[in-house]
Enzyme design. Structure first.
Site, mmCIF file in Angstrom:
data_model
loop_
_atom_site.group_PDB
_atom_site.id
_atom_site.type_symbol
_atom_site.label_atom_id
_atom_site.label_comp_id
_atom_site.label_asym_id
_atom_site.label_seq_id
_atom_site.Cartn_x
_atom_site.Cartn_y
_atom_site.Cartn_z
ATOM 1 N N ARG A 1 0.857 -1.284 -0.065
ATOM 2 C CA ARG A 1 0.194 -0.059 0.033
ATOM 3 C C ARG A 1 0.913 1.384 -0.059
ATOM 4 N NH1 ARG A 1 -3.470 -2.973 -1.471
ATOM 5 N NH2 ARG A 1 -5.372 -3.453 -0.481
ATOM 6 N N GLU B 1 -3.166 7.720 -5.903
ATOM 7 C CA GLU B 1 -3.255 7.103 -7.062
ATOM 8 C C GLU B 1 -4.429 7.810 -7.663
ATOM 9 O OE1 GLU B 1 -3.701 3.011 -5.838
ATOM 10 O OE2 GLU B 1 -1.748 2.776 -4.678
ATOM 11 N N HIS C 1 -1.356 0.203 -9.664
ATOM 12 C CA HIS C 1 -2.114 -0.798 -8.813
ATOM 13 C C HIS C 1 -2.776 -1.840 -9.361
ATOM 14 C CE1 HIS C 1 -3.746 -0.882 -4.498
ATOM 15 N NE2 HIS C 1 -3.897 -2.052 -4.931
HETATM 16 P P1 NAD Z 1 -0.589 -11.417 5.080
HETATM 17 O O1 NAD Z 1 -1.706 -11.173 6.176
HETATM 18 O O2 NAD Z 1 -0.636 -12.898 4.604
HETATM 19 O O3 NAD Z 1 0.878 -10.745 5.260
HETATM 20 C C1 NAD Z 1 0.931 -9.657 5.984
HETATM 21 C C2 NAD Z 1 2.245 -9.988 6.882
HETATM 22 O O4 NAD Z 1 2.596 -8.814 7.400
HETATM 23 C C3 NAD Z 1 1.923 -10.777 8.064
HETATM 24 O O5 NAD Z 1 2.873 -11.872 8.126
HETATM 25 C C4 NAD Z 1 2.090 -9.824 9.197
HETATM 26 O O6 NAD Z 1 2.626 -10.389 10.332
HETATM 27 C C5 NAD Z 1 3.184 -8.717 8.550
HETATM 28 N N1 NAD Z 1 2.831 -7.527 9.426
HETATM 29 C C6 NAD Z 1 1.867 -7.037 9.994
HETATM 30 N N2 NAD Z 1 2.272 -5.681 10.687
HETATM 31 C C7 NAD Z 1 3.832 -5.769 10.384
HETATM 32 C C8 NAD Z 1 4.563 -4.698 10.801
HETATM 33 N N3 NAD Z 1 4.296 -3.559 11.392
HETATM 34 N N4 NAD Z 1 5.857 -4.709 9.971
HETATM 35 C C9 NAD Z 1 6.286 -6.026 9.336
HETATM 36 N N5 NAD Z 1 5.458 -6.872 9.162
HETATM 37 C C10 NAD Z 1 4.236 -6.709 9.333
HETATM 38 O O7 NAD Z 1 -1.042 -10.565 3.560
HETATM 39 P P2 NAD Z 1 -0.751 -10.687 2.012
HETATM 40 O O8 NAD Z 1 -1.539 -11.675 1.456
HETATM 41 O O9 NAD Z 1 0.807 -11.336 2.007
HETATM 42 O O10 NAD Z 1 -0.750 -9.428 1.627
HETATM 43 C C11 NAD Z 1 0.166 -8.303 1.900
HETATM 44 C C12 NAD Z 1 -0.229 -6.936 1.458
HETATM 45 O O11 NAD Z 1 -0.174 -6.921 0.077
HETATM 46 C C13 NAD Z 1 -1.809 -6.538 1.838
HETATM 47 O O12 NAD Z 1 -1.767 -6.089 3.061
HETATM 48 C C14 NAD Z 1 -2.079 -5.574 0.700
HETATM 49 O O13 NAD Z 1 -1.856 -4.414 1.249
HETATM 50 C C15 NAD Z 1 -1.203 -5.761 -0.363
HETATM 51 N N6 NAD Z 1 -1.949 -6.514 -1.533
HETATM 52 C C16 NAD Z 1 -1.544 -5.607 -2.715
HETATM 53 C C17 NAD Z 1 -2.210 -6.075 -3.920
HETATM 54 C C18 NAD Z 1 -1.904 -5.081 -5.108
HETATM 55 O O14 NAD Z 1 -2.640 -5.341 -6.153
HETATM 56 N N7 NAD Z 1 -0.949 -4.576 -5.249
HETATM 57 C C19 NAD Z 1 -2.993 -7.092 -4.029
HETATM 58 C C20 NAD Z 1 -3.388 -7.890 -2.839
HETATM 59 C C21 NAD Z 1 -2.588 -7.477 -1.554
#
Ligand code: NAD
Length: 327
Positions: free
Chosen positions: A233, A262, A281
């Site tokens: 994000r 964005e 995005h």
């Molecule tokens: P997930 O929940 O499986 O993994 C997120 C990880 O971040 C977890 O392991 C959590 O422990 C860790 N985390 C939480 N707070 C933290 C902090 N302060 N510092 C470091 N790590 C921390 O999520 P995911 O499925 O791997 O997705 C990750 C991110 O990707 C989502 O939150 C979303 O914002 C983003 N995303 C983007 C798109 C896109 O189109 N670009 C699509 C899907 C998801």
């Protein structure tokens, strides 16, 4: 004779073939409301046992007027369109699809990283402007032996780690919620990661703890002039600080699928930087991921209406007081 009515409040996916086939399998009548928030949204949804939702805001006041609704399924991960507490109070299950695009986002993170490291986007722009010469992109460094730091290593971070390891890149991760046991990489402190990484890829969620997590202070700790990749994000990076770090050479490049704003302002310096690769995005997207999303969203509804607890329930505390009946 239809057994159920399911309403799609809004959907910009073009077709609803997947939803139709899932609903046909449980003899449900599927109604797609016209684009834009119709004035009679309540009236259209009042008879529905299930609701599928994309952008329309489903407030407490709205949910209180849906006496038959057992389940709301949101397309995608986020459920910020739905008043979750109200849904729970009313016994309505809220379901989502948290993992339909893990491969796409992981691939996209690698695509951005490779585009910055190998300068493919830079060369592409120059060739199309009439120049066939590899020298303006020098130096290009070797990837093998470099260190990739993951900030957040859940589903997507883990897949990025798996992929980048095959390039001979060492992986370290900062994730305060993971335990070291059984991880295929070393868990480290954020300071260590900032100091040691040649590439930094962001995969944590955006919340109050991570907003501007990568800002001026973090850039000052980056000893190896890393390349920053962000497919998570935009606001996790303080964008002004990133621009300053790029201009000062503290950071040697960036691949960004997400931005604080964005689309970006046309005056954003990021648009002029040869070592920055942007995408709009799109990390979540492939034809297959959207098809899977649509099918699994509809299946969440079908499961509840046929007495099964669906794959991903967001308001788990609703269990025991649902309107739906489970075997
Ligand atoms: P997930 O929940 O499986 O993994 C997120 C990880 O971040 C977890 O392991 C959590 O422990 C860790 N985390 C939480 N707070 C933290 C902090 N302060 N510092 C470091 N790590 C921390 O999520 P995911 O499925 O791997 O997705 C990750 C991110 O990707 C989502 O939150 C979303 O914002 C983003 N995303 C983007 C798109 C896109 O189109 N670009 C699509 C899907 C998801």
């Amino acid at each position: 004779m239809d057994k159920f009515t399911v309403v799609i409040t809004d959907c910009d996916h073009g077709s609803i073939e997947e939803e139709k086939s899932e609903m046909a399998a449980i003899n449900a009548r599927l109604v797609l409301l016209p684009a834009g928030m119709p004035n009679d949204l309540v009236e259209s949804c009042a008879r529905a046992e299930g609701i599928i939702n994309q952008y329309a805001l489903l407030t407490r006041e709205f949910l209180e007027r849906l006496p038959r609704c057992q389940v709301i399924a949101r397309y995608g991960v986020g459920v910020d369109t739905i008043d979750l507490q109200a849904a729970t109070d009313l016994g309505i299950i809220v379901a989502n699809v948290p993992d339909y695009c893990i491969d796409e986002v992981a691939d996209h993170s690698l695509a951005l990283l490779l585009a910055v490291v190998r300068k493919t986007a830079f060369y592409d722009r120059r060739i199309k402007a009439g120049e066939w010469d590899f020298r303006p992109g020098m130096p290009i460094f070797r990837m093998r032996g470099k260190t990739m730091g993951l900030i957040g290593s859940g589903k997507i971070g883990m897949e990025v780690a798996r992929r980048i390891a095959s390039f001979g890149v060492r992986v370290i991760a900062y994730d305060p919620y993971l335990k070291p046991a059984e991880l295929p990489f070393e868990l480290v402190s954020l300071d260590y990661l900032l100091r040691e990484s040649d590439f930094i890829s962001i995969h944590c969620p955006l919340n109050e703890g991570t907003r501007h997590l990568v800002g001026t202070e973090a850039f000052e700790k980056m000893a190896k002039k890393p390349i920053i990749i962000n497919t998570s994000r935009g606001p996790i990076i303080a964008e002004k600080a990133l621009i300053a770090a790029l201009q000062a050479g503290q950071v040697s490049g960036a691949g960004l699928d997400v931005l604080e704003k964005e689309p970006p302002d046309s005056a954003s310096p990021l648009l002029k930087m040869g070592n920055v690769v942007l995408s709009p995005h799109v990390g979540f997207y492939s034809a297959a991921s959207i098809s899977e999303l649509k099918r699994r969203t509809a299946r969440n509804v079908a499961e509840v209406l046929t007495g099964k607890w669906p794959a991903a329930v967001v308001n788990k505390e609703v269990r025991g007081k649902t309107r739906a009946h489970f075997a």
